[in-house]
Design a protein around this motif. Structure first.
Motif, PDB file in Angstrom:
ATOM      1  N   ASP A 134       0.892  -1.163   0.000  1.00 17.96           N
ATOM      2  CA  ASP A 134       0.000   0.000   0.000  1.00 17.96           C
ATOM      3  C   ASP A 134       0.931   1.214   0.000  1.00 17.96           C
ATOM      4  O   ASP A 134       1.413   1.648   1.043  1.00 17.96           O
ATOM      5  N   LYS A 135       1.194   1.759  -1.184  1.00 16.90           N
ATOM      6  CA  LYS A 135       2.240   2.780  -1.338  1.00 16.90           C
ATOM      7  C   LYS A 135       1.917   4.076  -0.607  1.00 16.90           C
ATOM      8  O   LYS A 135       2.816   4.730  -0.065  1.00 16.90           O
ATOM      9  N   ASP A 136       0.662   4.473  -0.573  1.00 22.95           N
ATOM     10  CA  ASP A 136       0.309   5.702   0.147  1.00 22.95           C
ATOM     11  C   ASP A 136       0.474   5.524   1.658  1.00 22.95           C
ATOM     12  O   ASP A 136       1.004   6.400   2.346  1.00 22.95           O
ATOM     13  N   LEU A 137       0.013   4.386   2.166  1.00 23.51           N
ATOM     14  CA  LEU A 137       0.116   4.123   3.605  1.00 23.51           C
ATOM     15  C   LEU A 137       1.581   4.016   4.034  1.00 23.51           C
ATOM     16  O   LEU A 137       2.006   4.654   5.010  1.00 23.51           O
ATOM     17  N   LEU A 138       2.358   3.246   3.294  1.00 20.91           N
ATOM     18  CA  LEU A 138       3.772   3.097   3.626  1.00 20.91           C
ATOM     19  C   LEU A 138       4.518   4.413   3.406  1.00 20.91           C
ATOM     20  O   LEU A 138       5.363   4.799   4.213  1.00 20.91           O
ATOM     21  N   GLY A 139       4.180   5.116   2.332  1.00 22.79           N
ATOM     22  CA  GLY A 139       4.820   6.402   2.054  1.00 22.79           C
ATOM     23  C   GLY A 139       4.597   7.397   3.185  1.00 22.79           C
ATOM     24  O   GLY A 139       5.512   8.138   3.570  1.00 22.79           O
ATOM     25  N   CYS A 192      22.164   7.110   8.586  1.00 24.53           N
ATOM     26  CA  CYS A 192      21.976   5.881   7.800  1.00 24.53           C
ATOM     27  C   CYS A 192      20.565   5.767   7.238  1.00 24.53           C
ATOM     28  O   CYS A 192      20.350   5.148   6.194  1.00 24.53           O
ATOM     29  N   TYR A 193      19.588   6.399   7.907  1.00 21.67           N
ATOM     30  CA  TYR A 193      18.214   6.324   7.402  1.00 21.67           C
ATOM     31  C   TYR A 193      18.008   7.189   6.164  1.00 21.67           C
ATOM     32  O   TYR A 193      16.975   7.080   5.491  1.00 21.67           O
ATOM     33  N   SER A 194      18.999   8.017   5.860  1.00 16.78           N
ATOM     34  CA  SER A 194      18.961   8.740   4.590  1.00 16.78           C
ATOM     35  C   SER A 194      18.981   7.734   3.445  1.00 16.78           C
ATOM     36  O   SER A 194      18.486   8.027   2.352  1.00 16.78           O
ATOM     37  N   TRP A 195      19.539   6.551   3.720  1.00 17.49           N
ATOM     38  CA  TRP A 195      19.504   5.483   2.710  1.00 17.49           C
ATOM     39  C   TRP A 195      18.257   4.624   2.853  1.00 17.49           C
ATOM     40  O   TRP A 195      17.494   4.463   1.921  1.00 17.49           O
ATOM     41  N   TRP A 196      18.041   4.065   4.026  1.00 19.69           N
ATOM     42  CA  TRP A 196      16.935   3.109   4.204  1.00 19.69           C
ATOM     43  C   TRP A 196      15.581   3.725   3.851  1.00 19.69           C
ATOM     44  O   TRP A 196      14.766   3.107   3.163  1.00 19.69           O
ATOM     45  N   VAL A 197      15.336   4.953   4.324  1.00 21.87           N
ATOM     46  CA  VAL A 197      14.034   5.604   4.081  1.00 21.87           C
ATOM     47  C   VAL A 197      13.935   6.119   2.647  1.00 21.87           C
ATOM     48  O   VAL A 197      12.937   5.882   1.959  1.00 21.87           O
ATOM     49  N   LEU A 198      14.966   6.841   2.200  1.00 22.56           N
ATOM     50  CA  LEU A 198      14.905   7.416   0.852  1.00 22.56           C
ATOM     51  C   LEU A 198      14.784   6.347  -0.225  1.00 22.56           C
ATOM     52  O   LEU A 198      14.000   6.494  -1.171  1.00 22.56           O
ATOM     53  N   SER A 199      15.565   5.281  -0.103  1.00 22.14           N
ATOM     54  CA  SER A 199      15.511   4.210  -1.112  1.00 22.14           C
ATOM     55  C   SER A 199      14.105   3.631  -1.192  1.00 22.14           C
ATOM     56  O   SER A 199      13.576   3.408  -2.288  1.00 22.14           O
ATOM     57  N   SER A 200      13.511   3.392  -0.025  1.00 22.15           N
ATOM     58  CA  SER A 200      12.150   2.839  -0.005  1.00 22.15           C
ATOM     59  C   SER A 200      11.165   3.812  -0.643  1.00 22.15           C
ATOM     60  O   SER A 200      10.304   3.409  -1.442  1.00 22.15           O
ATOM     61  N   LEU A 201      11.273   5.100  -0.311  1.00 28.76           N
ATOM     62  CA  LEU A 201      10.378   6.106  -0.894  1.00 28.76           C
ATOM     63  C   LEU A 201      10.534   6.189  -2.408  1.00 28.76           C
ATOM     64  O   LEU A 201       9.553   6.363  -3.143  1.00 28.76           O
ATOM     65  N   ILE A 202      11.763   6.071  -2.885  1.00 28.32           N
ATOM     66  CA  ILE A 202      11.997   6.115  -4.334  1.00 28.32           C
ATOM     67  C   ILE A 202      11.354   4.909  -5.012  1.00 28.32           C
ATOM     68  O   ILE A 202      10.694   5.038  -6.051  1.00 28.32           O
ATOM     69  N   MET A 203      11.517   3.730  -4.409  1.00 26.64           N
ATOM     70  CA  MET A 203      10.980   2.509  -5.026  1.00 26.64           C
ATOM     71  C   MET A 203       9.454   2.512  -5.082  1.00 26.64           C
ATOM     72  O   MET A 203       8.863   1.883  -5.964  1.00 26.64           O
ATOM     73  N   ILE A 204       8.811   3.228  -4.133  1.00 27.02           N
ATOM     74  CA  ILE A 204       7.338   3.291  -4.168  1.00 27.02           C
ATOM     75  C   ILE A 204       6.857   4.639  -4.710  1.00 27.02           C
ATOM     76  O   ILE A 204       5.670   4.961  -4.625  1.00 27.02           O
ATOM     77  N   ASP A 205       7.777   5.419  -5.274  1.00 33.22           N
ATOM     78  CA  ASP A 205       7.450   6.685  -5.936  1.00 33.22           C
ATOM     79  C   ASP A 205       6.779   7.696  -5.001  1.00 33.22           C
ATOM     80  O   ASP A 205       5.809   8.350  -5.361  1.00 33.22           O
TER      81      ASP A 205
END
Length: 313
Positions: free
Chosen positions: A197-202, A226-239
């Motif tokens: 659920d991209k909106d919920l996770l986003g 380090c969360y600059s990677w974990w969070v940003l990467s996830s946000l990019i993958m779900i647009d």
């Protein structure tokens, strides 16, 4: 706002590799292979991979190999799926994957899949969604995803999804940005992002940004580079990366630099280390900071390396 002290960071990374008796060197003795991945990928993102001796590093990596096909975190250490991926990633950086016995390595990784689709980290059996991501990423880079039951692997990851849209380390585990990256990355690589659920996770992920501009890993925690990677990467993958304040995050990462001696820390004025230096620079890559190469959010390797592996260019 300051600027990225790229030259200082390059010198810092190279120096860590040479200071065998330093505190930092001793602390990561058991996971030196991971440290090599963090440091060398940072050098590549800064366009400076040529400063290292490729043959020396490749020779050392191969000396960490086990009969099982897996790799240890250093010479003489037990094999683990985590170190095995780091070896594959470093060899990918150098375009040296051909030095591997690819069938043996991929058989080792595939052999860690459990009946329910989950993965253990090593022969001792600890299960964690980190290992699901690592296995899928590793086998994909080696073009051997067909060696595992991908459908079961995806089903297990989806079973770790929570009501807040995030993912935990096992079913029912608390949502955490690091685990979310692992699950989203594995689903992205397997073409299974429709389970999210991209909106919920986003929304959960963008709520990780605090007043300083930095990101934390879960509610009520301090920010950490380090969360600059974990969070940003996830946000990019779900647009959904446009849901955070990118300028403030850039300022936070730059504030965590040691501009005199090089390196990046978790928070301003803390001690630097190779781990946070990599994730800080990788975060800046996602933020399109000038002079930093693009990094792939799922494979955690420079985009040009991923393109070479999958498209031969």
């Amino acid at each position: 706002m300051g600027e990225l002290a790229a030259d200082k960071h390059v010198k810092y990374i190279v120096s860590v590799g040479k200071k065998k008796g330093s505190f930092e060197s001793v602390v990561i003795e058991h996971m030196r292979v991971n440290g090599a991945y963090w440091g060398l990928t940072t050098l590549d993102l800064l366009g400076m991979l040529h400063v290292v001796d490729v043959d020396e590093i490749v020779s050392w990596l191969i000396s960490c190999r086990h009969e099982s096909g897996g790799f240890g975190g250093n010479v003489g250490h037990d094999p683990h799926i985590m170190y095995t991926l780091s070896v594959v990633q470093v060899l990918a950086l150098f375009d040296k994957l051909d030095v591997l016995d690819i069938e043996k390595v991929s058989d080792y990784v595939a052999g860690l899949q459990n009946e329910d689709g989950s993965f253990s980290g090593d022969e001792w059996g600890e299960v964690d969604t980190r290992f699901s991501y690592i296995a899928i990423c590793c086998l994909s880079l080696l073009h051997r995803l067909n060696k595992i039951n991908v459908e079961k692997a995806v089903k297990y990851i989806v079973s770790c999804k929570n009501l807040d849209g995030g993912f935990g380390s096992t079913p029912g585990g608390e949502s955490h940005a690091g685990q979310i990256f692992c699950c989203v990355g594995a689903l992205a690589i397997t073409g299974s992002l429709h389970h999210i659920d991209k909106d919920l996770l986003g929304w959960w992920l963008c709520e990780r940004q605090v007043k300083s501009g930095g990101l934390n890993g879960r509610p009520e925690k301090l920010p950490d580079v380090c969360y600059s990677w974990w969070v940003l990467s996830s946000l990019i993958m779900i647009d959904r990366v446009h849901w955070i304040n990118k300028e403030k995050l850039v300022q936070y990462i730059l504030a965590c630099q040691d501009v005199e001696n090089g390196g990046i820390s978790d928070r301003p004025d803390d001690a630097v280390d190779v781990y946070h230096t990599f994730f800080g620079v990788a975060g800046l890559s996602h933020l399109e900071y000038p002079g930093v190469k693009a990094i792939d959010p799922a494979y955690a390797l420079p985009v040009d390396v991923v393109n070479r592996i999958f498209f031969g260019r």
